[in-house]
Design a protein around this motif. Sequence first.
Motif, PDB file in Angstrom:
ATOM      1  N   GLY A 215       0.811  -1.208   0.000  1.00 51.61           N
ATOM      2  CA  GLY A 215       0.000   0.000   0.000  1.00 51.61           C
ATOM      3  C   GLY A 215       0.842   1.255   0.000  1.00 51.61           C
ATOM      4  N   ALA A 216       1.399   1.555   1.156  1.00 52.90           N
ATOM      5  CA  ALA A 216       2.109   2.823   1.318  1.00 52.90           C
ATOM      6  C   ALA A 216       3.245   2.956   0.322  1.00 52.90           C
ATOM      7  N   ARG A 217       3.870   1.856  -0.001  1.00 56.04           N
ATOM      8  CA  ARG A 217       5.037   1.959  -0.881  1.00 56.04           C
ATOM      9  C   ARG A 217       4.682   1.665  -2.341  1.00 56.04           C
ATOM     10  N   GLY A 218       3.444   1.942  -2.707  1.00 54.61           N
ATOM     11  CA  GLY A 218       3.043   1.789  -4.112  1.00 54.61           C
ATOM     12  C   GLY A 218       2.141   0.602  -4.267  1.00 54.61           C
ATOM     13  N   TYR A 219       1.052   0.767  -5.016  1.00 55.00           N
ATOM     14  CA  TYR A 219       0.114  -0.341  -5.150  1.00 55.00           C
ATOM     15  C   TYR A 219       0.727  -1.436  -6.007  1.00 55.00           C
ATOM     16  N   ILE A 220       1.247  -2.424  -5.305  1.00 54.88           N
ATOM     17  CA  ILE A 220       1.877  -3.554  -5.977  1.00 54.88           C
ATOM     18  C   ILE A 220       1.091  -4.790  -5.567  1.00 54.88           C
ATOM     19  N   VAL A 221       0.542  -5.461  -6.563  1.00 52.42           N
ATOM     20  CA  VAL A 221      -0.406  -6.539  -6.301  1.00 52.42           C
ATOM     21  C   VAL A 221       0.256  -7.880  -6.595  1.00 52.42           C
ATOM     22  N   VAL A 351       3.827   5.546 -19.120  1.00 52.08           N
ATOM     23  CA  VAL A 351       3.049   4.648 -18.250  1.00 52.08           C
ATOM     24  C   VAL A 351       3.538   3.217 -18.490  1.00 52.08           C
ATOM     25  N   GLY A 352       4.319   2.726 -17.558  1.00 55.76           N
ATOM     26  CA  GLY A 352       4.933   1.408 -17.743  1.00 55.76           C
ATOM     27  C   GLY A 352       3.993   0.282 -17.361  1.00 55.76           C
ATOM     28  N   ASN A 353       3.203   0.511 -16.307  1.00 54.91           N
ATOM     29  CA  ASN A 353       2.387  -0.583 -15.783  1.00 54.91           C
ATOM     30  C   ASN A 353       1.198   0.002 -15.030  1.00 54.91           C
ATOM     31  N   ILE A 354       0.055  -0.653 -15.173  1.00 47.74           N
ATOM     32  CA  ILE A 354      -1.118  -0.283 -14.362  1.00 47.74           C
ATOM     33  C   ILE A 354      -1.574  -1.555 -13.670  1.00 47.74           C
ATOM     34  N   ASP A 355      -1.615  -1.501 -12.358  1.00 46.88           N
ATOM     35  CA  ASP A 355      -1.870  -2.718 -11.591  1.00 46.88           C
ATOM     36  C   ASP A 355      -2.902  -2.397 -10.516  1.00 46.88           C
ATOM     37  N   GLY A 362      -2.424   1.187  -8.935  1.00 48.51           N
ATOM     38  CA  GLY A 362      -1.160   1.911  -9.047  1.00 48.51           C
ATOM     39  C   GLY A 362      -0.786   2.109 -10.509  1.00 48.51           C
ATOM     40  N   ILE A 363      -0.380   3.335 -10.850  1.00 52.78           N
ATOM     41  CA  ILE A 363       0.102   3.611 -12.212  1.00 52.78           C
ATOM     42  C   ILE A 363       1.597   3.858 -12.099  1.00 52.78           C
ATOM     43  N   GLU A 364       2.384   2.970 -12.670  1.00 56.94           N
ATOM     44  CA  GLU A 364       3.842   3.090 -12.529  1.00 56.94           C
ATOM     45  C   GLU A 364       4.416   3.870 -13.709  1.00 56.94           C
ATOM     46  N   LEU A 365       5.092   4.974 -13.404  1.00 54.67           N
ATOM     47  CA  LEU A 365       5.680   5.798 -14.455  1.00 54.67           C
ATOM     48  C   LEU A 365       7.139   5.396 -14.667  1.00 54.67           C
ATOM     49  N   PRO A 396       8.698   1.536  -4.335  1.00 59.66           N
ATOM     50  CA  PRO A 396      10.062   1.570  -3.809  1.00 59.66           C
ATOM     51  C   PRO A 396      10.838   2.780  -4.322  1.00 59.66           C
ATOM     52  N   ALA A 397      10.552   3.213  -5.575  1.00 57.60           N
ATOM     53  CA  ALA A 397      11.260   4.373  -6.121  1.00 57.60           C
ATOM     54  C   ALA A 397      10.354   5.596  -6.180  1.00 57.60           C
ATOM     55  N   LYS A 398       9.213   5.525  -5.509  1.00 56.70           N
ATOM     56  CA  LYS A 398       8.242   6.641  -5.464  1.00 56.70           C
ATOM     57  C   LYS A 398       7.825   7.105  -6.861  1.00 56.70           C
ATOM     58  N   ASN A 399       7.689   6.151  -7.756  1.00 57.98           N
ATOM     59  CA  ASN A 399       7.279   6.492  -9.125  1.00 57.98           C
ATOM     60  C   ASN A 399       5.915   5.902  -9.458  1.00 57.98           C
ATOM     61  N   ILE A 400       5.183   5.442  -8.435  1.00 51.34           N
ATOM     62  CA  ILE A 400       3.862   4.866  -8.677  1.00 51.34           C
ATOM     63  C   ILE A 400       2.798   5.833  -8.142  1.00 51.34           C
ATOM     64  N   ILE A 401       1.858   6.189  -9.004  1.00 51.18           N
ATOM     65  CA  ILE A 401       0.736   7.033  -8.581  1.00 51.18           C
ATOM     66  C   ILE A 401      -0.355   6.088  -8.086  1.00 51.18           C
ATOM     67  N   ASN A 402      -0.648   6.204  -6.796  1.00 56.29           N
ATOM     68  CA  ASN A 402      -1.667   5.326  -6.206  1.00 56.29           C
ATOM     69  C   ASN A 402      -3.038   5.979  -6.309  1.00 56.29           C
ATOM     70  N   LEU A 403      -3.994   5.216  -6.755  1.00 59.30           N
ATOM     71  CA  LEU A 403      -5.372   5.718  -6.800  1.00 59.30           C
ATOM     72  C   LEU A 403      -6.185   4.918  -5.796  1.00 59.30           C
ATOM     73  N   ILE A 404      -6.526   5.563  -4.698  1.00 61.22           N
ATOM     74  CA  ILE A 404      -7.297   4.872  -3.656  1.00 61.22           C
ATOM     75  C   ILE A 404      -8.470   5.752  -3.222  1.00 61.22           C
ATOM     76  N   PRO A 405      -9.413   5.939  -4.150  1.00 64.71           N
ATOM     77  CA  PRO A 405     -10.548   6.808  -3.807  1.00 64.71           C
ATOM     78  C   PRO A 405     -11.464   6.143  -2.801  1.00 64.71           C
ATOM     79  N   ALA A 406     -12.338   6.930  -2.204  1.00 65.21           N
ATOM     80  CA  ALA A 406     -13.393   6.357  -1.365  1.00 65.21           C
ATOM     81  C   ALA A 406     -14.234   5.428  -2.243  1.00 65.21           C
ATOM     82  N   LEU A 407     -14.763   4.363  -1.633  1.00 60.66           N
ATOM     83  CA  LEU A 407     -15.498   3.360  -2.410  1.00 60.66           C
ATOM     84  C   LEU A 407     -16.882   3.862  -2.832  1.00 60.66           C
ATOM     85  N   VAL A 408     -17.247   5.045  -2.374  1.00 66.09           N
ATOM     86  CA  VAL A 408     -18.527   5.634  -2.782  1.00 66.09           C
ATOM     87  C   VAL A 408     -18.381   6.420  -4.091  1.00 66.09           C
TER      88      VAL A 408
END
Length: 450
Positions: A215-221, A351-355, A362-365, A396-408
């Motif tokens: 979580g905190a260190r980038g959405y990696i699934v 945009v290298g990866n969307i996971d 997480g959108i990894e740039l 880990p390299a702070k290059n992932i944009i995390n999208l964690i909106p409210a579920l509403v």
Amino acid sequence: MTIKENYLRAASESLARLDNSYSYFPEEDTPVFVKGKGVRLYDPDGNEYLDMVSGYGALNQGHTHPKIVASLLAQANRLTHTSATLSDVKVELAEKLATLSPIPNTKVHFDLGGARVVEGAKILTRAYTGKSKVISFQNSFHGRSTGSLSLYNADTFQHLFNSPRDYYSAPYPYCYRCPVGLKKESCNFECLKGVYEILDNNNDIGGIIVEPALGARGYIVPPKGFFKKLRRICDKYGLLFIDDEIQMGLGRLGTMFACEYYETVPDIILLSKSIAGGMWPLSVILGRKEIMERIRPGTLGSTFAGAPLGCAAGLAAIEVIEEEKLCERSRDLGVYFMEKLNERFSEYSIVGNIDGIGLGIGIELVLPNGEPATEEAQMLQLTALRNGLLLQRGGPAKNIINLIPALVITKSEIDEAIDRIEENLIKVLHEPEIIEHISSVKSSSDSEVV
Ligand SMILES: Cc1ncc(COP(=O)(O)O)c(C=O)c1O
């Protein structure tokens, strides 16, 4: 001058005394919010922000959900504090959580925040197994109290003190940058060899602590079979499976508990953040009865742990998840969000990866050579903020944009978020003065933010 600027000027003396190092924005850009509703935040000038961070996952039910607000107000008028004795709402919430819990014979402990229940899990592991160390995973985050910091590799903090190192670090299945250089489709969880090696060489390990997705260190699934593999390892070596769902639990992955997505039953589940709708610092340990009863009464606790206000908010927060079908929403809207993001950004080489799973994406740039595009991610985050879009950045390299909106969040708000991410990305890619300006402001890439 805007009201916000006036406010900051008037407050500058007090701001100088405030430790704001937790904020990941340069001082002049640090937003000051006065109001929140659903997925929107407002500053003192009435500017609206679309919030894709939701208090780092603490607001699954959205800002100021009326049902949770009402339950807090009603409780504040009825009973606010009992400390070690029971309250009706505490018993009710424990009953509700024990009923929902996938762990058979669950016993519930309430506490005040994420790091505290991580420490609680450490104590329970020691008491139940007689062993004090755990296996944790590279790039995890489990809190910033000294007890929780002793359980995982948190380099940012280690130089400050000689905390006990009660962990062995294993690679997490970060498949886009596989730690053992293999392809996800054919790797057969080769990265778990690291866990076996640790276990074969040490006999002081009582448990494995793991996040259902980083979580905190980038959405990696991780691949779906990961949790089942860990469960088998725990059974084979007599270890406790500690599932830290503090950020991923309560509907985020499309199931009430994240471990249900993985069809795996842990020994201990840790919850916090959205458990009280982001309105009260409440956290929870759900554990098998025989584990929870291995400690002496009173070993875990705190003056305000399980206070009536938190429990009332907790009951309302769970009702909201159930009544508004937030798990199903997260699952369905997550699929929609991923499809739309993939369509929209397939032509962007940055945009290298969307996971993602559910509404944790997480959108990894990346740079043209595939290396992390950390500076660009920082620019995107800051440019977006200046244009009213709140984004979180991790990895880990702070290059992932995390999208964690409210579920509403609604479909049209998801469409809006995608449009606005694209608009801001285009600004970053095509307006070099942004790069120049942002390179000159304080870099936040070294601060640990969740
Ligand atoms: C997975 C996980 N564990 C533990 C924590 C620590 O929680 P807290 O900040 O409430 O101490 C966090 C916080 O982001 C988290 O994401």
